[in-house]
Structure formats: structure tokens, C-alpha cells
Design an enzyme around this catalytic site. Sequence first.
Site, mmCIF file in Angstrom:
data_model
loop_
_atom_site.group_PDB
_atom_site.id
_atom_site.type_symbol
_atom_site.label_atom_id
_atom_site.label_comp_id
_atom_site.label_asym_id
_atom_site.label_seq_id
_atom_site.Cartn_x
_atom_site.Cartn_y
_atom_site.Cartn_z
ATOM 1 N N GLY A 133 -84.247 16.102 -14.198
ATOM 2 C CA GLY A 133 -83.625 16.810 -15.640
ATOM 3 C C GLY A 133 -84.304 16.713 -16.949
ATOM 4 N N ASP A 166 -74.123 25.709 -20.402
ATOM 5 C CA ASP A 166 -74.899 25.419 -19.719
ATOM 6 C C ASP A 166 -74.961 26.039 -18.607
ATOM 7 O OD1 ASP A 166 -77.850 25.286 -19.584
ATOM 8 O OD2 ASP A 166 -77.817 23.465 -18.670
#
Length: 496
Positions: free
Chosen positions: A229, A343
Site C-alpha cells: 500500500g 476506510d
Amino acid sequence: MKPAFANALRWASRPTNDSEVRRFFHARLMVYFRIMGTVFGAMYLLGFVAIAIITPSRLIAIHLHPGKLMTLGFVVIMLSLWLVLRKRSLSEGWLTTTDVGAQLLIAVGIGFGVSTAPPGFHLEIAGLLILVFLLVLRAALLPSAPARTALIGVVCSVPVLVGAHSLASRSPTVALLTPAHITMGMAVWCLAATTATTIVSHVIYGLVTQVRQAQQLGQYTLREKIGEGGMGAVYRAEHAMLRRPTVVKLLLPGRVSQEALARFEREVQLTSQLAHPNTVIVYDYGRTPDGIFYYAMEYLNGVTLDALVAAEGAQPPGRVIQILSQAAGALAEAHGVGLIHRDIKPANIMLCDRGGAPLVKVFDFGLAKKIDAGPDQVALTSANAITGTPLYMAPESITRPDDVDARIDIYALGAVGYFLLTAAPPFDARTIVEICGHHLHSVPEPPSARLGRAVPAKLESLILGCLAKDPDQRPLNTRQLLSELSACQTESVLTA
């Protein structure tokens, strides 16, 4: 039980006791035996052809010589060992015994072949060359500690030197070269070969050890990267003692800053407070000696919701309700201790199979924030002004990212439910600016209209309610959301 001979030499063969390194050593032994079998086979065939051309009348007599029969025996032994290793996974002790035993067997065979050569043929040189090839090939292929390589070199030299001395004693003396001179000269070359191969082993063994250390984080050994990520890389790993599959997440060295480090460490501390069965379990966290921060969590063997929809398309309402209910349960616990995820998206929710029953896991609390966070915590989570994934972002996350509450997770979970039902997010757009504009001003098309078929009314109404622009028009909290999902489940069963 490990063979006694292997235990006596245990201190040298491999850098660690790791099962993967044992498999590596096993594979290298296979390559070594295959090469040795091929080399001895080629030597035998080339000798056969040469004798057939030069002295065909002596073809059978020479190939019945013990030395030639020994070469043929080596071919059979080496290829047999290769086949055994190919079909069976041997323990560390047996691999060690096979390695050392094969070297000694070949060395004894070389010494015997040299000692039984006809006087005057000077096969001691050929024996020396074969021994050097044997030692060099082993040092290059097998990860062995320098001490073991040196010991094998010395021990394997003895039968070759004995054979050379025996042959020299039966051969005519050339000038001042007595059998002792010949044996001493060969001993010098054996010592040189042993020294060279020990240096090779030292270099290769050191490199293997460095690689293993680079893959070691505390009690966890990294296997392969499974994701990456913006701030961290994710690896499949294994605990050194428990041997349970684990996921390790760590900051990438080139992206470490004080802010990123504090944010990453906060993710671990916040997630470790959660114990809901639908929340990923954090086992451990720490820092490497060079300052890399990491944490270990349970390995989830399942499929993320985005991968599920990509493979199967729109999901049936009953399954959507089941997934949303379990995810909402995980969020309810987080909200109960004052944490918001920030998220929620299909890629951060996984559907696993536990004992034949579907189990949802919510993970990646990298943007999590305490609802009552102070100025320092706000600075950490709002450094980029907007946090989260645009396709599933609540309107207030765009207009006032520093002043949000748990209802942004409810909005995102509603967007995930919409995605599961229709195989598409609530709004389609080509740019981030356009998608943010939709979240602020556009009303999502009802799932039934988008699908062109009926959807349970309560489920559709609940999902659209979660997607309300005004947070006050959404379910008040995840407890209320769970209650309404339960009512949707009842309706789904009654109308099925």
C-alpha cells in the site's frame, strides 16, 4: 531420530533450522547428485569410446577393471540418490548423512581406482582432478558452513592420497620423484583445493545467512509479499516456534517519516484493542534493529469483497445482509471503544470459510482515529486533508475531514452494500474530483432500478438511508444498523 553421524556434524550444514531452508538444501542436493551422475556417466562413455577407437582389442578387459566398474557404480549411486530425494522429503539428519556419506564414498572410490591402476599409468593426477571437481562443485551448490567444508575436504583427501602413494610405490621411479615426493605434492594440491572451497563456502554461507536475517523480523520469518500500500508492505510469514501462518505488515524503508511511523504504530495499538470475531486479530508488533516498524496479524484465507464481486458478480440479498451484519458487528465494537475505521471498502473486508460457515473479517485500520482525538492525533490522520477511498467516502469526509464521527463508517458500509447488490459502486466517475462531487450532490440510483429487478424493500431503503448526505438521516449508530439489518434478514426469509 536423527542419525548419530549427522548429529556429530550438525554444527555446519545449514544457516538455520527453518523448514524452508531444509527444502532448499534438499533441492540443492538433488541438483548435486544429478550433476555428479551425469559427469561420471560421461566419463565412462567417453572412456568407452576412446578405448574402442584406440585399442578395441582391450575394450572388454579395460572396462572390467575395478576402476572402470567403480565409475559405473558411481553413476548408479548418484542417480539413485537423486531419485530418492525426488520422491521423498528427508529430515535434516538424513540430508546431512546423505551429503557427507556421498562425498566420502566418492573419495574412497577414487582412491581405490587410483591404487588399482596398472603401474606406470599415473592415474593419481586424474584422481586429484576428480577430487578437486567434487569439492568445488559441492562448495558452489550446497549451503555449508566453512568448518564442515574444510573437514570434508581433509577427510576426502586421505583415501586419494593413500591410493596415489600405493600406485607410485608400484610404478617405476622417475628421476628424484619417489612415492613420498609424489604423495607430498598431491597433498599440497589437496590442501589448496580444500582452502579454496572453504573460502567459497564462507562467502556463499555468509550470503545465505544475510538473506535469512533480512527476512527475519523478531520471531517471524517473511515468506512472500502478498500486497503493498501507500505506506506499508504486507508479507505472508511464519512464527518461528508456533509455525502458524501469519501476515506481517511493515513500513517500506524508503517511505519512513516520523509522521508515517507514528500513524503506523497507532494503527497497531488501536487494532490490538479489538477482540470481535469479525475483526482481524493482531498478534504482535515491534521494531527491527534498523528501525523498521512491523506488526503481525492472523493470516486470512479467503477472498476480499471486491474479488468476490469480480468473480461472481452481484450478490444475492441474503448474502449481502449476512456480510453487512458481520461487518457492522466489528464496527460496533470499534465505535464502542471510541474508534472509527475511516476506510471501509470492499478491499478491506474479507469473506473467509471457517468450518464451512462464512466469516467476515474487517481489517486495515490504517486510517483509524479516536472519536475524541486531540490535536496531535488529528494532525496525524488529516495530514493529506482527505483520508479514505473516494468511491466509498462520506460527504463530510470531503468537506470537513477533521470533524467526522462514526457515521462515516455507516455511509461507507452502505456503499459496500450497494456494491455487493449491484456489482458497482454508488457513483461512477472518471476523476476523483467528479466522484467527490457525486458524493456531495448526487442521489444514488436505487439498486432495483440499476439491476432492473426487484430488491427487498427494507434492504434497499436501509442501504439508501446509509448513503444519505446528511449524517442525521442515516442510522444513528451501528447498533441501530444491526437492528435494521436483522429486520431485513427477516423480510428476506419471508419473501424468499
